[in-house]
Structure formats: C-alpha cells, structure tokens
Design a protein around this motif. Structure first.
Motif, PDB file in Angstrom:
ATOM      1  N   LEU A  99       0.837  -1.198   0.000  1.00  0.00           N
ATOM      2  CA  LEU A  99       0.000   0.000   0.000  1.00  0.00           C
ATOM      3  C   LEU A  99       0.874   1.251   0.000  1.00  0.00           C
ATOM      4  CD1 LEU A  99      -2.777  -1.096   2.519  1.00  0.00           C
ATOM      5  CD2 LEU A  99      -2.800  -1.122   0.008  1.00  0.00           C
ATOM      6  N   ALA A 100       1.949   1.207   0.824  1.00  0.00           N
ATOM      7  CA  ALA A 100       2.852   2.354   0.867  1.00  0.00           C
ATOM      8  C   ALA A 100       3.520   2.560  -0.479  1.00  0.00           C
ATOM      9  CB  ALA A 100       3.905   2.149   1.960  1.00  0.00           C
ATOM     10  N   LEU A 101       3.820   1.461  -1.144  1.00  0.00           N
ATOM     11  CA  LEU A 101       4.494   1.537  -2.433  1.00  0.00           C
ATOM     12  C   LEU A 101       3.539   2.049  -3.524  1.00  0.00           C
ATOM     13  CD1 LEU A 101       7.355   0.842  -3.327  1.00  0.00           C
ATOM     14  CD2 LEU A 101       6.563  -1.437  -3.939  1.00  0.00           C
ATOM     15  N   ALA A 102       2.245   1.952  -3.259  1.00  0.00           N
ATOM     16  CA  ALA A 102       1.267   2.419  -4.239  1.00  0.00           C
ATOM     17  C   ALA A 102       1.099   3.934  -4.194  1.00  0.00           C
ATOM     18  CB  ALA A 102      -0.079   1.736  -3.999  1.00  0.00           C
TER      19      ALA A 102
ATOM     20  N   ALA B  39       6.041  10.464   1.980  1.00  0.00           N
ATOM     21  CA  ALA B  39       5.112   9.661   2.776  1.00  0.00           C
ATOM     22  C   ALA B  39       5.187   8.192   2.371  1.00  0.00           C
ATOM     23  CB  ALA B  39       3.688  10.186   2.595  1.00  0.00           C
ATOM     24  N   GLY B  40       5.167   7.929   1.066  1.00  0.00           N
ATOM     25  CA  GLY B  40       5.213   6.553   0.599  1.00  0.00           C
ATOM     26  C   GLY B  40       6.482   5.856   1.042  1.00  0.00           C
ATOM     27  N   GLY B  41       7.629   6.537   0.843  1.00  0.00           N
ATOM     28  CA  GLY B  41       8.903   5.939   1.210  1.00  0.00           C
ATOM     29  C   GLY B  41       8.979   5.663   2.699  1.00  0.00           C
ATOM     30  N   ALA B  42       8.652   6.673   3.511  1.00  0.00           N
ATOM     31  CA  ALA B  42       8.786   6.528   4.961  1.00  0.00           C
ATOM     32  C   ALA B  42       7.836   5.453   5.490  1.00  0.00           C
ATOM     33  CB  ALA B  42       8.507   7.861   5.641  1.00  0.00           C
ATOM     34  N   LEU B  43       6.585   5.504   5.049  1.00  0.00           N
ATOM     35  CA  LEU B  43       5.612   4.505   5.517  1.00  0.00           C
ATOM     36  C   LEU B  43       6.062   3.097   5.123  1.00  0.00           C
ATOM     37  CD1 LEU B  43       2.079   6.071   4.919  1.00  0.00           C
ATOM     38  CD2 LEU B  43       3.134   5.382   7.084  1.00  0.00           C
ATOM     39  N   GLY B  44       6.503   2.977   3.879  1.00  0.00           N
ATOM     40  CA  GLY B  44       6.942   1.670   3.404  1.00  0.00           C
ATOM     41  C   GLY B  44       8.085   1.126   4.250  1.00  0.00           C
TER      42      GLY B  44
ATOM     43  N   ALA C 268      14.384   0.559  -3.067  1.00  0.00           N
ATOM     44  CA  ALA C 268      13.552   1.468  -3.841  1.00  0.00           C
ATOM     45  C   ALA C 268      12.813   2.445  -2.925  1.00  0.00           C
ATOM     46  CB  ALA C 268      12.562   0.667  -4.678  1.00  0.00           C
ATOM     47  N   LEU C 269      12.327   1.942  -1.785  1.00  0.00           N
ATOM     48  CA  LEU C 269      11.620   2.814  -0.841  1.00  0.00           C
ATOM     49  C   LEU C 269      12.551   3.910  -0.333  1.00  0.00           C
ATOM     50  CD1 LEU C 269       9.606   0.117   1.123  1.00  0.00           C
ATOM     51  CD2 LEU C 269       8.632   1.994  -0.211  1.00  0.00           C
TER      52      LEU C 269
END
Lengths: 340, 755
Positions: B89-92, B113-118, B161-162
C-alpha cells in the motif's frame, strides 16, 4: 591498458573457484589439532563420499559459536575437545540426543560421559593431565627435576611455570577441578595462590604451554600429557611427568548439534568416528590420546592411564555450568587478579 | 572585460533555470525507475531468501510461487502473510506522482510519505516476526503464531527502492538544493549505517545494562565498570598490574606516537630528500600493512623470544641472561609500531605531497631559512595529516587483537579481554559489552582531541590556480633526524621480513632446524593432477579462495561508500552533519571482537539472516573499513579548494557530474589508499571475522590463527608469505589501474641543473 588491468582484477575473483558443491556434505566443528581434523575428514570422505566442511577451533570458541548460532545452527557435528564444554552444551540443550549402536563397545569412561549428558555427547578419547619440562632449560637454570605438583612451588621455579588460563581454557579448568578433588577446595586454592607466583604466563589455549616448553620459552608447562608427548616425539627436549600426588583427566567428546542442516550425515560421521579404524587415525596425525573404542589400538607412545595415579574425576559435578563458573570466579578473585 | 551587472543577473537566472529543469527531469526519471524496481521486488521476485544456493542458482523457479519463493504480494494474499500487505500500500502511494508535475507540492509529499511509511512497515514486518514466532506481544495478537524466514532479494530491492523514493521526495521538496543525487546518497548511507553498524552495536551495548534475563540494571553496569581490574592503578602503587583500561590507553598512546613519528620520517624522506632508495622505501613501508598480524609476532618471538636467535647471540656474546621481556608491553608495542607505521606513512605521504610548494617558495623568497620555512609553513600544513595519523594509530592500537593475543603475556588490553569474556569458558557478554563501552569512550575521546587540535584553520593548498612551485628541501637537522629514526627501523623491518621469507622454507626455525624443505608449502598449497582435472588438495586453498573473493568484492564497495561519505561531509552542508560524521566513524571505533559478536547475534535471525554466508564477511569489511576511506577522502578534500567544485556547478554541471568529473580525479591518491587499505585489511583482519567465519567461508587469517594456536609456526609463516605476495601484486595492480592525479608541478630537473 588500464581497462585490461581492471578486467584482469575482475576476472581474478570471479575465476577463484566457488568450490563445487557435492550432493552430500557434513559441517564439522573440530576441536583437536588440525592435522587430526584434516586426516579424519579425508578418510571420512573416502569411506562415504560425503564432503566434509571443516572448521578447526578450540572447544571454548566452538562452544561460543554454537551458542551464538543456536537460533539457526550452521554446524552438524562437534568433534573433539575437552568434555566439559560438551557437557555444558548438552545442559543448554544445544546438542541432540543420540544413542550409537557402538556405545556398548566403548570403554566405561566413554559410556559414562554419554550417560551423564543424557546421551547428548559421547567420549572419543581420553588423556591425563600433568606437566612437562624442558630438559635443556632445566639444566641451564640448574633446577631440580620436578616430580609432584608440590615440587613446582620450589623457589627455583619462580617465573618458570606456564599454564593455560582457567577462564578461557578447558585444560586449565580441568587442572583447577583436579586439584580441588585431590586436596579439597581450600587446600587447592592455597596451592594455586602459591603457584601463581611461579607462573610466567596464563596462556589462552590448553596445548600452548607444551609448545612453549618445547621451544624453551618456558621451563615447565602444565597441560594434557599427550600434547607434550607429541612435541617430544617431534624432537623437543621435553620430559613428561604424571604428578606423584595423582592427577585428573579429560574425556574428549563428540556431540551432534541440534537442528544442524545435515542430520543424517552428522550421524554417519558420528558412527564413523566411533569405529576402531577411525580412532586409530589419531597416531598418524601425531595425536597420542587413548581411544574410546575397546578394539582401537592404543598408541604405544601414549601415556598409559594404568601407570598414572588417576583421581576418580567427578564429571557429573565438575562438568556443570554452575560449579564451573563458581570455581573459575573464585580463581579469578583469589588468584588471577592478585599480584605476583 | 567583465560583462554588465544586468547581463550577469540574466546569465545567473538562465543557469538557475537550466539547473532546475535538469534536476526536475532527473527526479521524475528517478522516481519512475525506483517505482519499477520497487514493484519488481514486491510483486515479482521472491521476497524471502531462497535457500543456500542463492537466487542465481534459479532452483527456486521450479516451485515458483510457493510459500518459499513467492513475491511479497503473493505471500500476503495467498500464503497468509498479511503483514507484508501494508508495504505494498505504501508503495502504491507514489504511483500518483507519475501524473503530477514535479513542481506540484503533493509530488514531494507523496514520495516522502510513501517511502517513509513503506520503510516503517517493512521494519515492523521484518523485526516483528522471526523464524521462531512473533517477537512482540501486539504482533502476536494481530497475526497469531506467525513465522517467516529471512528476507531475500525481493525485499532488498523493494527496501532499496523505498529509500530512494524517500530521498527523491526530500529533494523534490527543495531540500539539498533540490539535488536528488545528494539526497539519495545521503539517505542510502544513513540507512546502511543504521542497518549494519548502529543496529547490531546497539544490541550488544544494550546487554551492558541488562542482566542474564534481559532486565535493565544500571547497578550491575556501574559495579562492573568500577571494578578494580578495569581501573585499578596497582602498577603505580607497586605490586599488582594496572587495570586493563589504563594498559590499553598507555599502549595506544605509545603506539600512536611512535608509529606517527616513524611514518612522518618515512614520508619526509620519500618526498623531500634525494635519498637513493626512496622507491624501495615506499615498498618497504607498505610491507607491514600487508602482513597478517600473527606473523610479525611470530617473527619477533623467533628473534627475541627466550630461545630467539638474537637472544641467543646476546647470551653468547654479552652474557645477557635469557628472559621473557618480549611477552608483555614491549613485545606488543614493537609489533604494533611495525604494523601501524605504514598506515601513518600512507596518511602522511598524501598530505606532505599535497602541500603547495608555492607557499614554501613564498616563504623562501621572503628570506626565511630552510629551518624557518619548515617550522612555520611546512609543519603547520602537515598538522591535519599528523592528527589523522595519531588518531589512526591510537584507534588501531585499541582495536588490535592479534598482537596482544600472541605477545601480550600478562599485559592485558581491552580487546583481548572482550574476546575472552565472549569465547572463554566464563561467557560474560555483559562484561564484554561494558569493556566495549570503555573502549568506545576512549576512541571518541581521541577523536574529540584531534578535532580540538585542528580547530577551524584552513589547510587548503591545492587550488584551481596553476601551482607549479618546487617543494622545499628539508632543513639539515630534520633530514638527519628522519634518517636516524627511519633507516634503522627499515633495517629492522627487513630483518622481520627476512625471517618470514625464510621461515616457510626451513623445517623449524623456532627450534633452530634450518634445513631446507618445501613441505610447509605443500601442506598448504598442494595441487594434484587427477583424472578429472586439477584437485586443490592443500589445506589452505579453501580459505585462500574465499579470502581473495571476499576482499576483492569488499574493496571497491568500501572505497565507493567511504569516499562518497567524505565528499558529502566535506562539501555539503546539511542538518545533522556532525551526527552523520560521528555515525560513520562509529564502526572503526568499535573493537572487532564486539562487531563480530554483534553481527552474529543481530544477523542470525530474520529479517537479515546472513550468518555463515560470504555476504556477512563482505558487509563486515565494508563497514569496518569505510571510515578509512572517509578519513583519507576528508584529508585529501581538505586540500582541494572548494572553488573547483563551484566552478563546475557554475558551468551547469550537476553535483554528480562535479563529483565524477572534477573531484574524483583529484582524489586518486585517496582512492588508491582506500582500495589498498580495504583490500589488504580484508585479507589481514582477524578480530571481527574470527566470529563470522564458517566452515564453508573460512578466511586466511582465521586459518593462520588456528595454525599459530596449534604451534605450527612454519605453516603459518608459509601461508602468510603467500598472502603477502598476493597482496603486493594486487596493490601494484590497483595503483596501475587507478593511476596518479596529475597536479601542475614543475619538473625538478631545472633546479638540479642550477644547483
């Protein structure tokens, strides 16, 4: 030109062969002298076709490694080394219970070792404790010939005796436990305090004092007799002494590591190591311990246990972690940390 | 003729515009690549490790995608490992940025946000559940009795990648002047250090304040740290020996001072004199560093032991009684100075070479005599190098393990005590951790003192301006002082190496049996011709091949990460730079034995389950040797004027271009030093790897150590001399492959002609 050099460098480590992996293999942690380890693994591969991946380390280090790898064991068999850490490993549930069909054919002391550990380890050889002296150094220093433990306290031996360090070496712990059983704890520590003044160095490993005595770096060394015998046969001017008051002994042991990657092959190694033929290999590798199988030939150079006043060594008591830690801590407090 | 101010402003605007659009394009492209990689790792490649043979064996393809080889997406949906779902989901989230323009405020925010959450979800998924079940209660409450193996290639790629998405997000939001390269490299290095230095070490340090059951007890720690055998001063009061802490400091200071003094003498002779065998001197001084540590100690024993060769002569000639003086402080000190002088030499030679001759020429033109020029110009400019050499010497002495082990006798130092506390029969990780804290404190103290001494003075001497001066000759007094200290040491070093050279070819040098034999080499390196090709039957081959492979893989990685770190530290301004510098130096400060134990404890369980592999050896070397690259890079960068970078940036080069086209070519000496050091150190290090070697991946030093342990000095020496030859060849190869930096210096022939 430079590109060629860079390519050559790349090729150098790519070509360095990742050795071919045979189908069957067994990972052996070996705690005897390396020649013996190598010979055993060669002969095992010859007999079974199973490739042996070998690491040689002292029993203290091997025990530490097995303990550290407990969650994810990498080794299959732990072969050789003083029995006490094997008993501790059994106590800590790091090794696996296994009853070999060959067990009844072993000497009593080897079977006792197995029973005491709940069949998590077994005796593969035995050797008596004692000391050795360098005859040349002795003559040069005009020192009397030592025959008993007490002789080592004579003023002539001040700074001339070497033994291994009880916190790091199984051999030294055997010496500590031997003296305690010989004279009682108070008397033994009294002796050790006096011996402390005679010691020039507490070495890390058990066989080190015999090697240093062979080279004349120390005059007297306290260790297992077979280590000194091996040096003497190599030509070192050493005389080997079984102390007159009596002495203790070790039971070199073997255990299967719990959860190792090649369980079946571990058992095949285990059985192989208990055959008379495999135990007879020790002499070829210049190791002169007494083998544990009744049918294995006893090397003629080996110190005969029958000629030595052996104490009735209580492995059940002195092999426990608690007793061991207590004695070693007392030694460090009352002896090791004291001035000389 | 300078252009008008309006023209200049227009030019600057145009430049800025070009930079920004260039940067924007780069970030958009980066994000696309990272997303592709992330989804490849998450939805295609096996998430977990695929067994002993590794991903390249392709055996996993046969059962793909079962519970062992499935990617995370399939694991989460089909194999009941729901804890992997949040990562997807984070990666999405960042997928949305593909449609946004780079200037849109949501662009950066989504990426961050995506990177940190992931990363947070991946950390929870990784650390929360190990192969024996959930680690924390609330994880168990959510997923029950869940298990998982160690992370594999899919996880590594996704996490990478994250990290990069996060970094690009930061850059897109305008940090680091919008430079994705700087943001990316900084984030990656921080993440790597956190993973492979901070995380394992924190685990070990925690145990300093924990009792056997894992409860926190400060009292126990205080009790331990104040114990008499650590801080006792018995050696001054007389009678007993001093505490292990004092022993270590004392040895460290002596070793640092002696090795720096000798290293400086060698460096001055090699660069500032017409000494005939200068070239030979350079080779000579790198000899000790390419030597497995045990071997110097063995050679010293053969020379000066109680039955040593020199001891025997002294006994016969001067009636000096045989004694055991070598075992203890004197022996360890001699061995350490032999080992560390070349390190000091390598640090100092770069510095001495880099000093701008025009400053010295200016001094002479103004009428100063050679001695005054040396004292007031040359010497102050060498100070950063000297401080670096002292720090390195001190820290290396603290961490040295092989020499105290063989020669220490009853002189106990922290590193061996830590080792004994862990491998000894009295297994006491708490005491080991406490001693490690003391050791760490000392090292950081040295670091702090060095910083204080250097202060904020400028040492820039390599500038963009043409600098074609001639280096000043040494004043006579200094020259003779250098000769008097360095040359006897050189002879001594040669003797030691003579012993090592001969020792492998004779039966038993220690016992005086000097008949020639090949048998030690045959035992180690026999090759047999059998029916199916060559069979490497010598006992040393396996560890030899592993060592070469591991060293060759680790060296370039070390140089890359180390120098990149140095460049970030020296050339970029960002918040937390000091903390970053501190973190990068950490792994060098922590003794190898502790790193070894920390690694085996931290990396024996998922998510990073790599004990017993070759990878753990490579990682260990990279992060232990990286600070050397950083130091060498910092010392070299301190001499390169920042205006060179600025010139490149002004001309429109991006930071990556500047680094690769301008800075790196000038850093060649530092690159060589780092490659050489890390390659060689990977072949000669012992303290950390003694815990990490496995039966399959054994290393040369561990093998040699066990030979020393078994008293087979000749075999140990034979193997070591083979290693020395291999390392020498590799150093020449590295130097040849990287080349020298070309500074505009005048050829000295002119001055020689007039003199």
């Amino acid at each position: 030109m430079r590109t060629i050099a860079i390519l050559a460098m790349l090729a150098a480590f790519l070509i360095a062969p990742g050795l071919a992996r045979a189908q069957g293999e067994v990972v052996v942690y070996c705690s005897v002298l390396v020649d013996w380890c190598n010979l055993m693994s060669q002969e095992f591969t010859r007999a079974t076709g199973i490739r042996v991946v070998l690491t040689q380390k002292g029993s203290g280090e091997t025990f530490a490694q097995i303990r550290a790898e407990a969650n994810n064991p990498r080794g299959d068999v732990w072969w050789g080394g003083t029995g006490d850490p094997h008993l501790q490993a059994a106590e800590a549930n790091l090794t696996e219970e296994y009853r070999s069909p060959a067990l009844p054919r072993l000497h009593d002391w080897a079977q006792r070792q197995a029973q005491q550990s709940g069949f998590r380890t077994v005796g593969i050889y035995a050797g008596a404790l004692g000391f050795t002296y360098n005859t040349q150094a002795l003559a040069r220093g005009r020192m009397p010939e030592p025959r008993c433990w007490r002789d080592l306290l004579q003023p002539a031996f001040r700074g001339e005796v070497q033994m291994s360090n009880p916190p790091s070496s199984g051999t030294a712990y055997t010496a500590l436990a031997t003296l305690v059983q010989l004279w009682g704890e108070e008397e033994a520590f009294n002796y050790l305090r006096q011996l402390h003044r005679q010691i020039n160095q507490y070495t890390r490993s058990g066989p080190a004092p015999s090697r240093n005595a062979a080279r004349g770096e120390t005059t007297v060394g306290i260790m297992f007799l077979h280590d000194a015998v091996a040096e003497a046969i190599e030509g070192a001017p050493l005389r080997v002494v079984a102390p007159c008051e009596g002495t203790g002994y070790e039971i070199g042991s073997m255990s299967i590591i719990r959860g190792g990657p090649n369980r079946e092959n571990a058992r095949r190694w285990y059985e192989f190591a208990l055959t008379p033929a495999a135990q007879a290999l020790a002499v070829r590798a210049k190791s002169y311990q007494i083998p544990s199988h009744r049918d294995a030939p006893v090397p003629e150079q080996a110190p005969r246990l029958a000629d030595i006043r052996l104490i009735d060594y209580d492995f059940a008591r002195y092999g426990t972690t608690a007793e061991r830690n207590r004695l070693i801590q007392r030694w460090e407090r009352e002896v090791g940390s004291q001035p000389r | 003729m300078p252009c008008s101010s309006a023209g200049a402003a227009r030019f600057a605007r145009r430049l800025a515009e070009r930079n920004r659009t260039g940067g924007a394009r780069a970030i958009k492209r980066n994000v696309a690549i990272c997303l592709a990689a992330g989804w490849l790792g998450y939805a295609v490649l096996p998430w977990y490790g695929v067994g002993r043979d590794g991903i390249l064996a392709l055996a996993w393809l046969a059962t793909y995608p079962d519970a062992a080889s499935a990617p995370a997406l399939v694991q989460a949906l089909a194999h009941g490992r729901a804890w992997l779902l949040p990562i997807g989901l984070a990666l999405a989230l960042p997928l949305a940025t593909l449609t946004l323009p780079r200037e849109h405020p949501a662009f950066g925010r989504l990426l961050v946000a995506g990177g940190a959450l992931g990363l947070i979800f991946a950390a929870i998924a990784g650390f929360g559940i190990i192969n024996s079940g959930p680690r924390w209660g609330w994880v168990a409450a959510m997923f029950g009795d869940a298990r998982q193996p160690g992370f594999g290639v899919g996880a590594v790629i996704t996490v990478g990648a994250l990290v990069m998405l996060f970094a690009n997000g930061i850059a897109a939001r305008g940090n680091f002047r919008g430079d994705a390269f700087i943001a990316g490299s900084l984030t990656v290095i921080v993440a790597l250090i956190a993973m492979f230095v901070a995380f394992p070490v924190a685990g070990v340090l925690l145990s300093a304040v924990q009792d056997a059951d894992g409860n926190f007890t400060i009292q126990r720690f205080v009790e331990r740290i104040l114990a008499d055998n650590v801080w006792g001063l018995g050696c001054i009061a007389g009678g007993t020996s001093c505490g292990v802490a004092w022993n270590t400091i004392f040895l460290g200071i002596l070793a640092a001072v002696f090795s720096t003094a000798l290293g400086l003498a060698f460096a001055l002779i090699a660069t500032r004199t017409t000494f005939r065998w200068k070239k030979g001197l350079r080779v000579l001084t790198i000899l000790p560093i390419i030597t497995p540590p045990f071997v110097i100690s063995l050679a010293l024993i053969i020379l000066f032991g109680r039955t040593g060769i020199v001891t025997g002569w002294l006994g016969v000639l001067f009636d000096i009684p045989r004694s055991r003086w070598l075992y203890g402080l004197p022996g360890v000190l001699i061995a350490q100075v032999l080992s560390f002088t070349p390190v000091a030499f390598m640090v100092l030679i770069g510095v001495v070479e880099g000093i701008s001759p025009s400053l010295e020429e200016a001094s002479q033109t103004l009428g100063a005599k050679a001695a005054k020029t040396f004292r007031t110009v040359t010497w102050p400019l060498m100070r950063p190098g000297i401080a670096s050499a002292l720090l390195l010497g001190f820290v290396e002495s603290l961490a040295d393990f092989g020499n105290p082990l063989v020669l220490g006798g009853n002189y106990e130092v922290l590193s061996t005590q830590i080792y004994f506390a862990i491998v000894g029969a009295a297994y006491d990780p708490g005491r080991a951790a406490m001693l490690a804290v003391v050791l760490l404190f000392f090292t950081l103290g040295a670091f702090w003192v060095q910083n204080r001494w250097l202060g904020e003075t400028s040492y820039v001497t390599v500038t963009g301006k043409g600098d074609a001066g001639l280096t000043a000759a040494l004043p006579r007094g200094v020259r003779w002082l250098c000769y008097a200290t360095a040359l006897p040491w050189a002879v001594f070093t040669l003797t030691i190496y003579g012993i090592i050279l001969v020792g492998g070819f004779v039966h038993d040098m220690g016992r005086g049996d000097m008949t020639f034999t090949w048998r030690h080499y045959l035992t180690a390196f026999q090759v047999e011709q059998t029916g199916h090709g060559l069979f490497f039957s010598g006992s040393a081959w396996q560890s030899f091949f592993t060592t070469i492979q591991v060293s060759a893989i680790a060296a370039p990685l070390t140089a890359a990460i180390g120098l990149l770190t140095a460049w970030l530290l020296a050339r970029q301004r960002f918040a937390g730079r000091r903390a970053f510098e501190f973190a990068t130096m950490m792994s060098f400060a922590i003794p190898g034995t502790v790193i070894g134990v920390a690694y085996i404890v931290a990396f024996n369980v998922p998510p990073i389950e790599i004990t017993g592999t070759g990878m753990i050896l490579v990682i260990c070397f990279v992060f232990r040797n990286m600070p050397v690259g950083t130091r060498a890079g910092l010392a070299a960068l301190a001499q390169i004027d920042k205006s060179l970078d600025e010139a490149s940036l002004t001309l429109g080069g991006r930071s990556a271009t500047t680094l690769f086209r301008v800075v790196l070519p000038l850093l060649r000496p530092a690159i060589v030093a780092t490659l050489v050091f890390s390659f060689v150190h990977a072949m000669t290090a012992v303290s950390a790897i003694i815990f990490l070697v496995s039966a399959r991946y054994n290393m040369a030093t561990a093998y040699i150590g066990s030979r020393v342990e078994a008293g087979e000095y000749a075999l140990a020496i034979a193997y070591s001399s083979v290693l020395i030859v291999v390392m020498l060849l590799s150093i020449l190869l590295i130097q040849f492959a990287v080349g020298q930096r070309k500074l505009g210096r005048r050829a000295p022939a002119v001055s020689l002609g007039t003199a």
